[in-house]
Design an enzyme around this catalytic site. Structure first.
Site, short mmCIF file in Angstrom:
data_model
loop_
_atom_site.label_atom_id
_atom_site.label_comp_id
_atom_site.label_asym_id
_atom_site.label_seq_id
_atom_site.Cartn_x
_atom_site.Cartn_y
_atom_site.Cartn_z
N SER A 185 -37.39 -16.39 -15.14
CA SER A 185 -36.99 -17.51 -16.01
C SER A 185 -36.86 -18.83 -15.26
CB SER A 185 -35.68 -17.19 -16.71
OG SER A 185 -34.66 -16.92 -15.77
N HIS A 196 -39.49 -14.34 -21.35
CA HIS A 196 -40.42 -15.47 -21.22
C HIS A 196 -41.88 -15.02 -21.20
CE1 HIS A 196 -37.14 -18.30 -20.50
NE2 HIS A 196 -36.57 -17.29 -19.89
N LYS A 199 -37.03 -17.44 -27.59
CA LYS A 199 -37.91 -18.33 -26.81
C LYS A 199 -39.17 -18.61 -27.65
CE LYS A 199 -35.12 -17.16 -23.27
NZ LYS A 199 -33.79 -17.65 -23.43
C1 LIG Z 1 -35.00 -13.76 -18.72
C2 LIG Z 1 -33.97 -13.89 -19.79
N1 LIG Z 1 -33.42 -12.79 -20.30
C3 LIG Z 1 -32.50 -12.84 -21.27
C4 LIG Z 1 -32.07 -14.04 -21.77
C5 LIG Z 1 -31.00 -14.04 -22.83
O1 LIG Z 1 -31.58 -14.08 -24.07
P1 LIG Z 1 -30.76 -14.70 -25.31
O2 LIG Z 1 -30.77 -16.17 -25.12
O3 LIG Z 1 -31.55 -14.23 -26.49
O4 LIG Z 1 -29.39 -14.13 -25.26
C6 LIG Z 1 -32.64 -15.23 -21.29
C7 LIG Z 1 -32.29 -16.57 -21.79
O5 LIG Z 1 -31.46 -17.01 -22.33
C8 LIG Z 1 -33.61 -15.15 -20.27
O6 LIG Z 1 -34.13 -16.26 -19.75
#
Ligand SMILES: Cc1ncc(COP(=O)(O)O)c(C=O)c1O
Length: 394
Positions: A186, A214, A244
């Site tokens: 990320s 992502h 996303k």
């Molecule tokens: C790689 C990654 N996993 C999980 C999440 C968490 O997802 P959510 O925003 O749907 O809680 C994010 C970002 O927020 C992320 O960048």
């Protein structure tokens, strides 16, 4: 309570001293890329290069219409855990669609990506087991690993050789082992070495889990990192988020029928949390329609990121995320402010989101960024950022 406030104020002073105090900036998203940010009484229009809405779907008319229709039909909230009365009929459709896209038998939708990771790992892995996790994996993958109370061993970022060595020396001491990694990282935008990790998982009987937050919608023809390599990989646990490229909110796991059945019974963040609102589920179904119908559209964010890295003289983008590592938090903030003065919103990313000494600008590209703005940004980055980096050089 005075001691509580004193505690908070002391912590904040320390964050201020290290340039790590974060504040919420009121920012109205006008469409997929343009925003209006509030500065006191003033508002300024900026073009955002730091949003994860890779396909601009959060503002897409067909998707908004699907969400609105679902509210009219099913109401605002789910009302309860999905195991009680919150399992409205749209969930089955979304889970069938996610499983089809990811090539798995089944899927389970959670309230968010964070909740998914916090629930999945402890449901499958316990105190006697082993988790090997890429050191740069997202915070919520770490949360899930720690909540499992297993032996958690981080491996160097993207280093499959170290995974092999760790499995060689530790696998025999644990009944079960999990290899956990982001599919697309990320904050770095690179891809995990999934072909090597899948081979090691098979050889050592370890379970491979990817966080593809992502990857979905933008990599591998829109199907995510499992599909971004020359051969189809065996990744039995594909986790991701609907927040996303899908443009809404929610998380999911794609896996086999028995694993999903177990998740329904054992993942605490599924069992004890209210189901996702119907509008978000309907929006995600409409988003998947669009992605499946038009893989060419899903390819645009990466193409635009590559245009930027070529023009800015940076290493070629592997995903729509492009990091520009600056070093100290103060310098990254200064670079971000310089871009903001020119109309670009590129928030500085600081520790603990990234390791100390690697504060950065993190650019994200979407299908709807105008090429002219990408060109202007690249020229500005060439001009502005080296000065910022030099300003912190010893
Ligand atoms: C790689 C990654 N996993 C999980 C999440 C968490 O997802 P959510 O925003 O749907 O809680 C994010 C970002 O927020 C992320 O960048």
């Amino acid at each position: 309570m005075q001691s509580l406030d004193d505690f908070a104020a002391g912590k904040l002073r320390e964050l201020d001293r290290r340039n790590l105090h974060r504040v919420l900036a009121t920012t109205d998203r006008l469409d997929g890329v343009f925003v209006e940010r509030q500065y006191g009484q003033q508002r300024k229009r900026l073009i955002s290069f730091c949003c994860n809405d890779y396909l601009g779907l959060s503002q897409h008319p067909a998707i908004k219409a699907a969400a609105t229709a679902a509210i009219a039909r099913h109401g605002i909230g789910s009302g309860a855990s999905r195991l009680v009365t919150g399992n409205h009929p749209l969930f089955a459709e979304l889970e069938r669609r996610l499983a089809r896209l990811k090539g798995s038998q089944a899927a389970c939708v959670f309230g968010s990506g964070y909740l998914a990771n916090a629930g999945i790992i402890p449901a499958l892995i316990g105190p006697a087991d082993l988790v090997l996790i890429d050191e740069l994996s997202h915070a919520c993958l770490w949360t899930g690993a720690r909540l499992s109370r297993s032996t958690v061993l981080p491996f160097r970022h993207g280093d499959a050789a170290q995974v092999e060595a760790l499995l060689g020396s530790h696998r025999g001491h644990h009944p079960r082992a999990l290899i956990a990694t982001d599919g697309v990282f990320s904050m770095d935008g690179d891809l995990a070495p999934l072909p090597q990790l899948a081979e090691l998982a098979k050889r050592f009987d370890a379970w491979l889990m990817t966080d593809d937050a992502h990857g979905l919608g933008v990599i591998g023809g829109g199907r995510g990192s499992t599909f971004a390599f020359s051969s189809r990989l065996d990744v039995p646990l594909q986790m991701g988020t609907l927040s996303k490229a899908i443009g809404g909110y929610g998380g999911y796991l794609c896996a086999s029928d028995p694993v999903i059945d177990l998740i329904h019974n054992r993942a605490r963040t599924f069992v004890y949390a209210t189901g996702l609102p119907p509008a978000m589920v309907a929006a995600a179904i409409a988003a998947l329609d669009l992605i499946e119908r038009d893989p060419g559209y899903a390819a645009l964010p990466l193409m635009k990121a590559k245009t930027f890295t070529r023009l800015a003289g940076l290493p070629e983008a592997q995903s729509p995320i492009v990091p520009l590592i600056i070093g100290e938090a103060e310098a990254a903030l200064a670079a971000s402010r310089q871009l903001e003065a020119e109309g670009f919103l590129v928030t500085a990313i600081r520790p603990p989101t990234v390791p100390a000494g690697t504060a950065r600008l993190r650019f994200t590209f979407t299908a709807i960024h105008p090429d002219s703005e990408i060109e202007r940004l690249a020229a500005l980055v060439r001009k502005v950022v080296p000065q910022s980096v030099e300003s912190v050089a010893p």
